[in-house]
Design a protein around this motif. Sequence first.
Motif, PDB file in Angstrom:
ATOM      1  N   GLU A  30      -6.013  11.275  19.108  1.00  0.00           N
ATOM      2  CA  GLU A  30      -4.999  12.264  19.733  1.00  0.00           C
ATOM      3  C   GLU A  30      -5.273  13.628  20.000  1.00  0.00           C
ATOM      4  O   GLU A  30      -5.111  14.124  21.116  1.00  0.00           O
ATOM      5  CB  GLU A  30      -3.507  12.159  19.053  1.00  0.00           C
TER       6      GLU A  30
ATOM      7  N   LYS B   4      -6.390  21.301  13.974  1.00  0.00           N
ATOM      8  CA  LYS B   4      -6.012  21.636  15.429  1.00  0.00           C
ATOM      9  C   LYS B   4      -5.496  22.846  15.618  1.00  0.00           C
ATOM     10  O   LYS B   4      -5.741  23.738  16.366  1.00  0.00           O
ATOM     11  CB  LYS B   4      -5.222  20.473  16.300  1.00  0.00           C
ATOM     12  N   ARG B   5      -4.251  23.293  14.639  1.00  0.00           N
ATOM     13  CA  ARG B   5      -3.532  24.404  14.511  1.00  0.00           C
ATOM     14  C   ARG B   5      -4.749  25.571  14.285  1.00  0.00           C
ATOM     15  O   ARG B   5      -4.720  26.665  14.888  1.00  0.00           O
ATOM     16  CB  ARG B   5      -2.560  24.584  13.635  1.00  0.00           C
TER      17      ARG B   5
ATOM     18  N   PHE C 291      -3.642  17.756  12.147  1.00  0.00           N
ATOM     19  CA  PHE C 291      -2.548  18.642  12.667  1.00  0.00           C
ATOM     20  C   PHE C 291      -3.034  20.189  12.263  1.00  0.00           C
ATOM     21  O   PHE C 291      -3.136  21.032  13.247  1.00  0.00           O
ATOM     22  CB  PHE C 291      -1.026  18.470  12.243  1.00  0.00           C
TER      23      PHE C 291
ATOM     24  N   GLU D 137      -7.060  26.213  17.304  1.00  0.00           N
ATOM     25  CA  GLU D 137      -6.352  26.899  18.635  1.00  0.00           C
ATOM     26  C   GLU D 137      -6.207  28.136  18.290  1.00  0.00           C
ATOM     27  O   GLU D 137      -6.215  29.203  19.120  1.00  0.00           O
ATOM     28  CB  GLU D 137      -5.066  25.961  18.708  1.00  0.00           C
TER      29      GLU D 137
END
Lengths: 209, 209, 209, 209
Positions: free
Chosen positions: D13, D184-185, D181, D188
């Motif tokens: 994902e 990726k945070r 999660f 980003e």
Amino acid sequence: MAAKQERWRELAEVKRELAERDWFPATSGNLSIKVTDEPLTFLVTASGKDKRKETVEDFLLVDQNGEPAESGHSLKPSAETLLHTHLYNKTNAGCCLHVHTVNNNVISELYGDQKKITFKGQEIIKALGLWEENAEVTVPIIENPAHIPTLAALFAEEISEDSGAVLIRNHGITAWGKTAFEAKRVLEAYEFLFSYHLKLKTLEHQLVK
Amino acid sequence: MAAKQERWRELAEVKRELAERDWFPATSGNLSIKVTDEPLTFLVTASGKDKRKETVEDFLLVDQNGEPAESGHSLKPSAETLLHTHLYNKTNAGCCLHVHTVNNNVISELYGDQKKITFKGQEIIKALGLWEENAEVTVPIIENPAHIPTLAALFAEEISEDSGAVLIRNHGITAWGKTAFEAKRVLEAYEFLFSYHLKLKTLEHQLVK
Amino acid sequence: MAAKQERWRELAEVKRELAERDWFPATSGNLSIKVTDEPLTFLVTASGKDKRKETVEDFLLVDQNGEPAESGHSLKPSAETLLHTHLYNKTNAGCCLHVHTVNNNVISELYGDQKKITFKGQEIIKALGLWEENAEVTVPIIENPAHIPTLAALFAEEISEDSGAVLIRNHGITAWGKTAFEAKRVLEAYEFLFSYHLKLKTLEHQLVK
Amino acid sequence: MAAKQERWRELAEVKRELAERDWFPATSGNLSIKVTDEPLTFLVTASGKDKRKETVEDFLLVDQNGEPAESGHSLKPSAETLLHTHLYNKTNAGCCLHVHTVNNNVISELYGDQKKITFKGQEIIKALGLWEENAEVTVPIIENPAHIPTLAALFAEEISEDSGAVLIRNHGITAWGKTAFEAKRVLEAYEFLFSYHLKLKTLEHQLVK
């Protein structure tokens, strides 16, 4: 027949990805993929089509002179097919991608007088098959005569390897490789280097290093 | 009836692509496509709609004065339909695309005092139908009076060809062609030229050429 | 119940579009939409969720104090719900969108000392409901205290209209309108103005006007 | 087995989202996610694959030395798996994302001589778990030796926390967190900070503050 379908699928997949990146502005750009060696035949984009669309008329098979190799259709090969023809006649390239992006056009103009641009020390150069530390790679920049045979001849002078790229001033890049996968990797690596170079130059003189 | 459905499909397809590029910020932009000549009728975007959506209320048919040509709906044509009306009355254009992008707004302001911007020598100019080497193309830049009839009159002074474009200062571009395919190609070519020009100017003075 | 479902659908649609633009980096951003007036209840994004995903836990209903208005779940409202609460208590706004973009952050820092930025003469200002020629619009820029009640109080001082926007320095923009459609139009108009302004400033001093 | 499938789903994902952002140019980039602690096993991207595609050969399970932990396939782990191995052996990180973007490469070169870059006062720093006002965060920048074990050793010197990031000069960023999660945070947030910093620097000296 199976080879042609497989090559068609591979080229269509590359075209889809490049279209997603909006790399075919104003119906620009042309792509090709080799199907047979003896005799040389390759699939090339049909002229004037909107490359964001996918139809059964996207490509046509042409021979070693770039002339349609099959009858029963009225499709014309891209106006710049001669460049692809030279490439397949001179090297073992298997796929050739020509696109106009703002970055490759700006680079081709900024460094056009120097007839080349050299990149050194970026990791992504490994994607061009150069694995040593601080590897250097140079892209030739040729002028863009409107007369296609003259342009094709300038292009032919710059090609010798089975993978590589040439910038055409204020026009675009032609990148190629032995397969569609390699040609796309080469194209993506150079577009990354162009974007990186332009952004670095925009800021370098402003930031005390 | 079939012509209207076919023109609707073509205009919807162009709208979808321009929406994917996010070229309708804050419900801006208006598009139209000619359906009949005698009498002149054309489909135009309905006012105030979110052009990222697709509904049966996206367009309405209007007559040569830009007034609704069909009853049974409460849709209002775009506030700037008068520009489209002038275009179809003065030329053989078949499709007209008006969009606001950051680049076309910046170009229109930077060169607004000069009332035009000229591009020369970029390959993509061929997409505007100019095939000679180092071809040159000039886009007029008109002021942006809030009074639409005044704006439409300024626009009307600049249109004579069946394909072309006009920049409206701090507002957007109106690009047109004989077909939806040509109008989109013209629009894409100019947006490429604007992006290219802005990026080149950002760097030109920093790089010794 | 129907009103809540309809508002949920509208907010989910706006969230989907803003996510497509990648305007929720690192799970930042929070959105809300009013459901009832008497008593005030509104749907607000749940804290810490990845707003690129769509689940039944994206929003929760809260009351006029920003506290969960329904039991049977463990969702927490966004940490910045208090700003939304002030907005709905002070105005007739119906939807409030808070996002972090690179452009709105850069604008908020460049003009932070001046505590505001003013735009004048851009066509897209009409999307903010200002139709006169050369219309002017000013966005206040508030500081960004970590203590949310303090931040919310600074924000509350700047809100009086049913649609508008406030920049929070080095944080993001909060834009609102009477409906989701209007709030999104306001947000898109300001993000366009920010991008336009930054690009114009990058080039203005280099180009003789 | 269930843990491996769940971790595969989570990593796929993240890969899909990063591919949508075009953050795997020229097949660059590598990702991993921990599956078991005792013994340490983790899924890592297979070498040379086009990460825009999704196939059952995208990842392979490797052990604490980065060697394939399962037979029956001919997949090779990414050439840079050793960095991921060090991370899982030294910290409680659960997911590690390595990507090449133009912005992280430009930042790594502009600040490479200073061996670090520090950000302060941006709201998005909260996404890195730092909640105090004007929080500061520093990203180390290491050199990019072609010899992977040497690179991995430089990287290992910079890692101590369960979430964080390291820039590799002219190469890319490696960002990690306890979960996919969080990783990726973190990634980003840093890419936002890099874009913000570059844009601010482009304009800061031109605008009187």
